[in-house]
Design a protein around this motif. Structure first.
Motif, PDB file in Angstrom:
ATOM      1  N   TRP A  77       0.866  -1.181   0.000  1.00  0.00           N
ATOM      2  CA  TRP A  77       0.000   0.000   0.000  1.00  0.00           C
ATOM      3  C   TRP A  77       0.897   1.224   0.000  1.00  0.00           C
ATOM      4  O   TRP A  77       1.822   1.308   0.805  1.00  0.00           O
ATOM      5  CB  TRP A  77      -0.931  -0.009   1.221  1.00  0.00           C
ATOM      6  N   LEU A 103      -2.190   5.224 -11.224  1.00  0.00           N
ATOM      7  CA  LEU A 103      -3.427   4.663 -10.686  1.00  0.00           C
ATOM      8  C   LEU A 103      -4.470   4.510 -11.779  1.00  0.00           C
ATOM      9  O   LEU A 103      -5.416   3.755 -11.640  1.00  0.00           O
ATOM     10  CB  LEU A 103      -3.995   5.587  -9.594  1.00  0.00           C
ATOM     11  N   ASP A 140      -2.571   1.244 -14.210  1.00  0.00           N
ATOM     12  CA  ASP A 140      -3.318   0.460 -13.223  1.00  0.00           C
ATOM     13  C   ASP A 140      -2.435  -0.317 -12.257  1.00  0.00           C
ATOM     14  O   ASP A 140      -2.301  -1.532 -12.366  1.00  0.00           O
ATOM     15  CB  ASP A 140      -4.273  -0.502 -13.943  1.00  0.00           C
ATOM     16  N   GLU A 165      -3.094  -1.092  -9.406  1.00  0.00           N
ATOM     17  CA  GLU A 165      -3.842  -1.956  -8.483  1.00  0.00           C
ATOM     18  C   GLU A 165      -3.692  -3.413  -8.890  1.00  0.00           C
ATOM     19  O   GLU A 165      -3.994  -4.313  -8.115  1.00  0.00           O
ATOM     20  CB  GLU A 165      -5.324  -1.557  -8.411  1.00  0.00           C
ATOM     21  N   ILE A 196      -2.746   0.029  -3.192  1.00  0.00           N
ATOM     22  CA  ILE A 196      -3.808   0.989  -2.919  1.00  0.00           C
ATOM     23  C   ILE A 196      -3.123   2.267  -2.500  1.00  0.00           C
ATOM     24  O   ILE A 196      -2.149   2.235  -1.740  1.00  0.00           O
ATOM     25  CB  ILE A 196      -4.727   0.496  -1.776  1.00  0.00           C
ATOM     26  N   ARG A 202     -13.604  -6.079  -5.903  1.00  0.00           N
ATOM     27  CA  ARG A 202     -12.546  -5.178  -6.387  1.00  0.00           C
ATOM     28  C   ARG A 202     -12.258  -5.431  -7.860  1.00  0.00           C
ATOM     29  O   ARG A 202     -11.987  -4.491  -8.614  1.00  0.00           O
ATOM     30  CB  ARG A 202     -11.286  -5.362  -5.543  1.00  0.00           C
ATOM     31  N   PRO A 210      -6.959  -6.009  -9.174  1.00  0.00           N
ATOM     32  CA  PRO A 210      -6.092  -6.891  -8.392  1.00  0.00           C
ATOM     33  C   PRO A 210      -6.517  -8.348  -8.541  1.00  0.00           C
ATOM     34  O   PRO A 210      -7.615  -8.620  -9.017  1.00  0.00           O
ATOM     35  CB  PRO A 210      -6.312  -6.402  -6.967  1.00  0.00           C
TER      36      PRO A 210
END
Lengths: 362, 621, 174, 279
Positions: free
Chosen positions: C12, C32, C37, C39, C44, D26, D38
């Motif tokens: 994170w 982000l 991306d 993630e 996060i 998610r 993710p």
């Protein structure tokens, strides 16, 4: 415990990109007073420009004043230096500067819009806007060779030429972007929850805008028709490529969003005109002279009027360089417009000012 | 048994007289001794009462009562004259006229003046134990009051006077007697509220006086209509004997009006809020064990007659409205005692509503609420006294970081509020039973039930928000000490609060037992119908209501144990970090949300008056 | 199956601008966004030092930012990794030597990964973060071992608000 | 045997299920935003990582209350799944929420306080609706026990569609989804109550969020009665609805949330109650 609640935002806060500190005094989360502290990023660039760097290097240094509108800074500095050197740059260089400034404006405005969406709690719209923004970053990279910090304008002209196929690429990508822009306008205009958050918040009235001397989209959203592109023609021929003033009257976050979206449309038209009418000439005016005398330059950066003052003394190093960034003019208006709003909207309002404190504090 | 009951009546009155004349040191011991004695007496009577006791008093007492009535009213008249209060004057004159008329016309054969049934005994226990604790508490409290030594004695004296009168109120059967005692509690509260003698106190005392006099007047009217409709003697038992007859509706409605005025329900809520100016033990007394508890008591006493009548329906509607209005009103308050007062009004509404519904489960719910609300509120109010005296705090917004300077007080207040809100505390059980029975009401009574349900659901949520808001500042603290040091508030303060905290916790743990052996018999006798309480495995059934014990047992570990442990627990081997302040190291001011209900309040009162009018109208039609 | 090895899959990030020009910051924001991306790697952007593993610092450290930077760093629980994004965060860059700049981030807090560029590209940032993951895993192991060693040495009952120190400090002159 | 076994298994697996649900959500959310997102097991990776962090806290009471929030929420869920009394379940859930709110208040952290303030407001927003819902269910089934609802052959959905809509309207408040995620509001108060938790203690709060998913989806499942097919349909619908809503709305202010929830959702639930009582 009293009735008043003090909420700090910054120096580090997720809704901020830069270190700045707001202290909101709130009652029931309604902001009654705002204290702002914006000088976290002061680095001493002006002094360094007058001592450490030669005047030709300075255009690269002032680009690092701000990563979002570095082209505006380099161009403004180049212009002021050219005035001190008393040279006229080729027309093609002028057109290319305008091209990059407008491309930069598109990416900056889209970034600001996405930041407003994110801070309004609308993550999907943030993602969408950021996704659509990528095209402008790619175009800037194609034109200048870097995604940010282009170092495109140099004293005397521009550093790179625009290849015809790059021009065609730009036109092609802009054409692709048009429907996406309409989609964004639709969402920012009509999404119900977003308008709950944005309409009527952070209002700066026309009178206040005039009194507090705000500039840029912030002022234009409040109904003040201030835009350097409309006022000066001597350095960059904006009217020639079809500039058009856009204003709104509401002065709230929503109006600022709308101003930005419509200005993107104008920028697209300007870019098309620039590429269509790009004159053939050299890129650079060479000179061996040293800067002398005093000069000022005004330029419309994405956030408003950027002002440069320089003084030369016939040496390699400038005697004085002064930068007045648009956000500096806006700080008073920013602090004023918070009063009476919910703290919940504060993050969105901050984003909608599109503050650039690294410009302000230098 | 008669001896003990008489002792319960007379002992406080005698002590009250003695306290006026005895020197300070002895009176202190006397207060403590009497409190113990009264509690013991109440307990003894409670254990040994099996059947309702009816008993009459010698004939001359009737004359004494009548004389006392007149004397009292004359005193009220004098007060009206001296304070130039027209309202009190008019009401006194009306009452006097009514009383004289009744004395003249009514037959003088009063057979059974007193009735001590399980409900009375239940009230005895509440009144004497809780008030005793308050009396002991006020020993210390009044010492620190800025007034003359005599007035300090006078204060204690009235407290005991109050206890004695309350004991009489809950055991009188005859309405004329009841009227006298009712007015005597009015007098006591008038004197106590006006104790500090400043302008606000006097004004609020007068408000309390006239509002309660409306209740007295209603009782007189009820007596008149009982005779007028040909039901003979005006006694509670007589009224209950004529259940389901149309003629008693009007007297019932009138007595309900008296209850509403005593219970500070909406059009009359102002007096209880105004009573906050009095010394804090008075508030504790008025809110927890005496005075306002007369309201649910009357309704419970009459519940077999009230049940399923239109009067009961209006009463349910009114109390449902009061519940949410008081809860909303409480949100706007900042003064700790005023917040407590509003929440008392809301919960009283719930008690009255449950009493008016009159099914076995609702009566149990009402009783559970009366008892546990009494204990919790008493604890909270005594803590308000401690806050006032030791910490010099009155407003909740000033109580920020109380958890640091007064960990014990903040813990007790937190537990007190939680006990009114959450499982597994007794007051919650009462609330839970109420909501579940209201579901049944909504099935039967359609729109009324649905509306009341909405009021209770909304009001309950508003109250929970209120409690969170108050607890917010209390529990906030910036770090921790290696060892918790409870603040020293003096032996009397801490002892009384420890006892009350013990009662709250004991009541919670012993709830299944209490329900079977304590509340059920009382409810059975009060509601005139059997209250079957059966334990099956891990479930307790009250009539058709299922009360699972296991979740409540676990909830015990989740709530009170957790909150207490949280204060004492120290994680070793865990590092401490500063709070996140965006990287800054400044100090900021804190506060909670605040609300304002200024605009709504007049509408609340108007609605209350409307309900009151319809209460009478429904009975007339 | 070694569960501990999955730990590195959840970095994170916390972002702090210590005085830069926003260039790298908007590139972190771009990371982000859908094109890059991050993630995908389980990242996060928490904005909360107490729950972050990776501190992304941009910009040269100005005098006013210095304390805030250290404060935020101190609030992050170990194991933590610091990435300095961009030339000026790593060395001070073009701002080096300006009167209000204190130089690179590593002057004040230990930096584990240096990401070059002015401004850094999103790809470079992602690369830096992925490098940081390996360091994070290593640090986790180190931390666990040190905790094991420490637990045996510490005696109970000292002051709670300080880190335990194994040996008492004895006065030199008695 | 089956009536007990299945709930017990569900209860034991609840954090696991909730974690999977969260992970899946998610991914769905990322796909809705045109991202890859993710991996499915991401929440569990987070879980493992948080366990290994250095233990830090503001003070013990705060950390302890956070853990007890998780425990009490799990317990409330257990009572719900085992077919307990619905009113009791609602209040047990309130108990767990109140422990978290107390934890939020117990620090001197501004955002934690603000989060607790807002969480208390959220309680006011959704709790009346839930209670009305419970009473409506009682009026149809004659009991507050959820066990009776789980086994009734007639799905509640057909009889109280309005109440279902009301539940759908308040679910975003409980699950802290846009537009009603004021209590968490990362961009405003950086997570609110959760802010001051870190490492192992944050784990409790983080996992409690998964439990809340299971809790809320069980409430949705109630509307299908014993009709498992319908129940599954409802779950899928609710899941998609919540994510679509989350991805198409901005966060409203707490006042707007309160107004909407008490004005629209509460009225719907009330009308449903009226219809139920009149028919």
């Amino acid at each position: 415990m009293g009735r008043q609640y003090e909420i700090p935002v910054g120096a580090q806060h997720i809704s901020l990109l830069e270190p700045l500190h707001f202290k909101f005094t709130t009652e029931n989360e309604r902001i009654v007073r705002t204290d702002a502290n914006v000088y976290y990023v002061h680095r001493g660039i002006e002094q360094a420009c007058c001592s450490k760097f030669k005047f030709r290097q300075v255009s690269f240094v002032v680009g690092r004043v701000c990563g979002l509108c570095s082209i505006s800074h380099t161009t403004a500095y180049s212009q002021v230096a050219e005035k001190l050197l008393k040279i006229e740059i080729p027309k093609r260089a002028k057109y290319l500067r305008m091209l990059v400034i407008e491309l930069d404006r598109i990416h900056s405005h889209l970034l600001c819009l996405s930041h407003v969406a994110e801070n309004s709690g609308f993550e999907a719209l943030f993602m969408k806007t950021m996704q659509y923004r990528e095209f402008s970053m790619e175009l800037l990279e194609a034109v200048c060779g870097n995604r940010i910090q282009y170092d495109f304008s140099i004293v005397g002209g521009v550093a790179r030429d625009l290849k015809p196929e790059t021009g065609q690429l730009i036109l092609q990508r802009l054409k692709n972007f048009m429907p996406q822009l309409e989609e964004l306008v639709g969402i920012y205009q009509h999404n119900w929850t977003l308008s709950l958050k944005n309409k009527g918040t952070g209002v700066l009235t026309r009178e206040d805008a005039m009194r507090l001397n705000v500039v840029g989209p912030f002022a234009r959203a409040a109904g003040l028709a201030v835009d350097v592109r409309n006022e000066t023609e001597d350095l960059l021929p904006w009217k020639e490529v079809g500039f058009e003033m856009i204003t709104d009257t509401a002065g709230d976050v929503h109006a600022r969003n709308m101003i930005r979206l419509r200005e993107i449309g104008v920028s697209i038209r300007l870019i098309r005109n620039i590429i269509d009418g790009l004159p053939e000439s050299a890129l650079l005016t060479e000179t061996k002279a040293f800067p002398d005398g005093e000069a000022t330059v005004r330029l419309e950066a994405p956030r408003g009027e950027l002002f440069y003052y320089a003084k030369g003394n016939k040496t390699q190093v400038l005697e004085r360089l002064k930068i007045k960034a648009p956000t500096f003019s806006n700080v008073a208006g920013m602090v004023h417009a918070f009063t009476g709003n919910e703290y919940g909207s504060a993050a969105a309002i901050i984003a909608s000012y599109d503050p650039c404190l690294s410009c302000t504090a230098r | 048994m008669y001896f003990f009951i008489t002792g319960l009546f007379l002992l406080p009155l005698i002590v009250s007289g003695l306290l006026l004349v005895l020197p300070g040191k002895i009176s202190k011991r006397l207060v403590i001794l009497t409190s113990f004695l009264l509690s013991a007496l109440a307990l003894y009577i409670f254990i040994n009462t099996t059947a309702p006791l009816y008993f009459s008093v010698p004939g001359y007492v009737n004359e004494v009562v009548a004389g006392a009535d007149i004397l009292l009213l004359v005193y009220f008249g004098w007060v009206a004259l001296r304070k130039k209060s027209g309202l009190v004057g008019i009401l006194t004159v009306l009452q006097l006229a009514g009383l004289l008329y009744l004395l003249k016309t009514l037959p003088a054969s009063h057979s059974m003046q007193f009735m001590v049934d399980k409900l009375s005994v239940f009230m005895f226990l509440l009144i004497n134990v809780i008030s005793g604790i308050i009396a002991v508490f006020s020993l210390r409290y009044i010492e620190e009051e800025a007034c003359s030594a005599f007035r300090k004695k006078y204060f204690l004296s009235i407290l005991f006077w109050f206890i004695g009168v309350m004991n009489l109120v809950v055991s009188s059967d005859n309405l004329e007697y009841f009227f006298l005692f009712f007015e005597l509690t009015t007098l006591a509260s008038f004197l106590l509220i006006g104790f500090r003698k400043d302008a606000v106190s006097v004004k609020n005392a007068l408000t309390a006086l006239w509002m309660n006099q409306v209740g007295g007047l209603a009782i007189l009217a009820a007596i008149f209509f009982i005779a007028y409709n040909g039901y003979g003697e005006a006694t509670f038992s007589n009224l209950l004997a004529h259940t389901a007859e149309k003629g008693i509706l009007l007297p019932l409605a009138l007595i309900a009006v008296a209850a509403i005025s005593k219970g500070a329900q909406l059009p009359f809520s102002k007096w209880l809020l105004g009573a906050m100016v009095a010394p804090t033990p008075v508030s504790a007394l008025l809110h927890s064990s005496t005075m306002v508890k007369i309201a649910p008591f009357i309704i419970l006493r009459l519940s077999p007659a009230l049940k399923d009548t239109p009067v009961a329906m209006v009463l349910i509607g009114l109390t449902g409205f009061v519940f949410i209005a008081a809860a909303v009103g409480a949100l706007a308050q900042d003064n700790f005692k005023r917040i407590l007062a509003h929440s008392t009004i809301a919960l009283l509404a719930l008690m009255i509503m449950m009493g008016a519904m009159g099914t076995p489960v609702t009566i149990v719910a009402s009783l559970v609420l009366i008892l546990f609300h009494g204990i919790s509120k008493c604890m909270l109010f005594l803590n308000a006294g401690v806050l006032e005296r030791v910490f010099h705090l009155k407003e909740t917004s000033d109580m920020d970081r109380l958890g640091e300077s007064g960990p014990f007080t903040s813990l007790v207040i937190t537990l007190g509020f939680m006990s009114l809100l959450l499982p597994p505390f007794g007051a919650f059980i009462g609330k839970w039973l109420s909501i579940e029975t209201l579901g049944a009401l909504a099935t039967e009574k359609k729109i009324l039930g649905a509306l009341v349900m909405v009021a209770i659901a909304g009001g309950g949520a508003v109250l929970s928000l209120l409690y969170f808001k108050v607890m917010g500042g209390l529990v906030s603290r910036s770090g921790e000490q290696d060892r918790v040091r409870f603040e020293k508030t003096g032996p009397i303060y801490s002892a009384t609060i420890y006892i009350l905290l013990g009662l709250v916790l004991a009541g919670m743990i012993g709830l299944p037992l209490l329900l079977t052996h304590y509340f059920a018999p009382v409810a059975a006798e009060t509601g005139r119908q059997a209250v079957p309480v059966v334990t099956e495995g891990w479930n307790l059934y009250i009539a058709s209501m299922r009360l699972p014990i296991l979740p409540l047992l676990v909830a015990f570990f989740l709530l009170p144990v957790t909150v207490i442990t949280a204060l004492f627990i120290r994680f070793r081997k865990v590092d401490r970090a500063r709070e996140y302040m965006c990287g800054e190291k400044l100090n900021y001011s804190f506060s909670s949300f605040y609300f304002s209900t200024d605009r709504a309040t007049p509408y609340f009162y108007a609605a209350g008056v409307l309900f009151l009018a319809s209460l009478i109208l429904v009975a007339l039609i | 199956m070694n569960l501990a090895s999955y730990r590195k899959k959840s970095p994170w990030i916390l972002h702090y601008n210590a005085g830069g020009c926003n260039g790298c910051d908007i590139e972190i924001l771009a990371c982000l966004a859908p094109k890059y991306d991050i993630e995908r790697f389980g990242m996060i952007n928490t904005g909360n030092p107490k729950q972050s593993d990776i501190l992304l610092v941009t910009g040269p450290v100005t005098k006013r930012s210095r304390e805030r930077l250290v404060e935020i760093y101190a609030q992050m629980p170990e194991p933590k990794v610091v990435i300095s994004c961009g030339a000026c965060a790593s060395t001070g860059g073009v701002f080096r030597g300006m009167y209000n700049c204190e130089g690179g981030v590593d002057q004040f807090i230990p930096v584990d990964v240096y990401v070059c560029g002015c401004g850094t590209r999103p790809e470079q940032i992602i690369d830096g973060v992925v490098q940081a993951l390996a360091i994070l895993e290593k640090k986790t192991k180190e931390l666990e071992e040190s905790v094991k060693l420490k637990r045996e040495a510490v005696k109970e009952g000292h002051q709670l608000n300080r880190r335990h120190i194994a040996d008492e400090i004895k006065p030199v002159l008695s | 045997m089956n009536d007990v076994l299945i709930p017990v298994i569900l209860i034991l697996l609840a954090p696991l299920l909730g974690g999977l649900l969260y992970g899946f959500e998610r991914i769905v959310k990322a796909r809705m935003q045109r991202r890859i997102g993710p991996p499915l097991l991401q929440p569990f990776y987070d879980f493992l990582k948080l366990a290994g962090k250095r233990r830090m806290m503001v003070h013990s009471a705060h950390a302890f209350l956070g853990i007890m929030h998780f425990v009490s929420l799990w317990f409330a869920l257990a009572v719900l799944l085992l077919g307990g009394d619905l009113i009791l379940v609602i209040f047990l859930h309130l108990l767990s929420t109140s422990l978290l709110i107390l934890a939020g208040y117990s620090t001197r952290s501004i955002f934690s306080h603000l989060g607790a303030n807002r969480a208390a407001i959220s309680v006011l927003a959704y709790e009346p609706v839930l209670i009305i819902l419970a009473v409506s269910i009682f009026m149809l089934n004659g009991t507050f026990d959820t066990a009776a609802v789980f086994t009734s052959s007639e799905p509640l959905l057909y009889k109280m569609p309005l109440a279902f809509i009301a539940l759908l309207l308040v679910l975003p408040i409980k699950l802290k989804k846009s537009p009603f995620d004021v209590a968490e509001a990362h961009q405003e108060i950086t997570g609110g109550v959760e802010l001051e938790f870190s490492g192992l203690f944050y784990e409790a709060v983080y996992t409690a969020k998964w439990l809340d998913y299971v809790f809320c989806y069980t409430l949705v499942f109630l509307f299908a009665g014993s009709n498992i097919l319908l129940g599954a349909g409802l779950l899928v619908f609710t899941f998609l609805y919540l994510n679509a809503l989350d991805n198409s709305t901005a966060r409203v202010s707490y006042k707007q949330m309160l107004r909407f929830s008490l004005g629209v959702a509460f009225s719907l639930a009330f009308i449903n109650l009226l219809i139920n009582s009149l028919t």
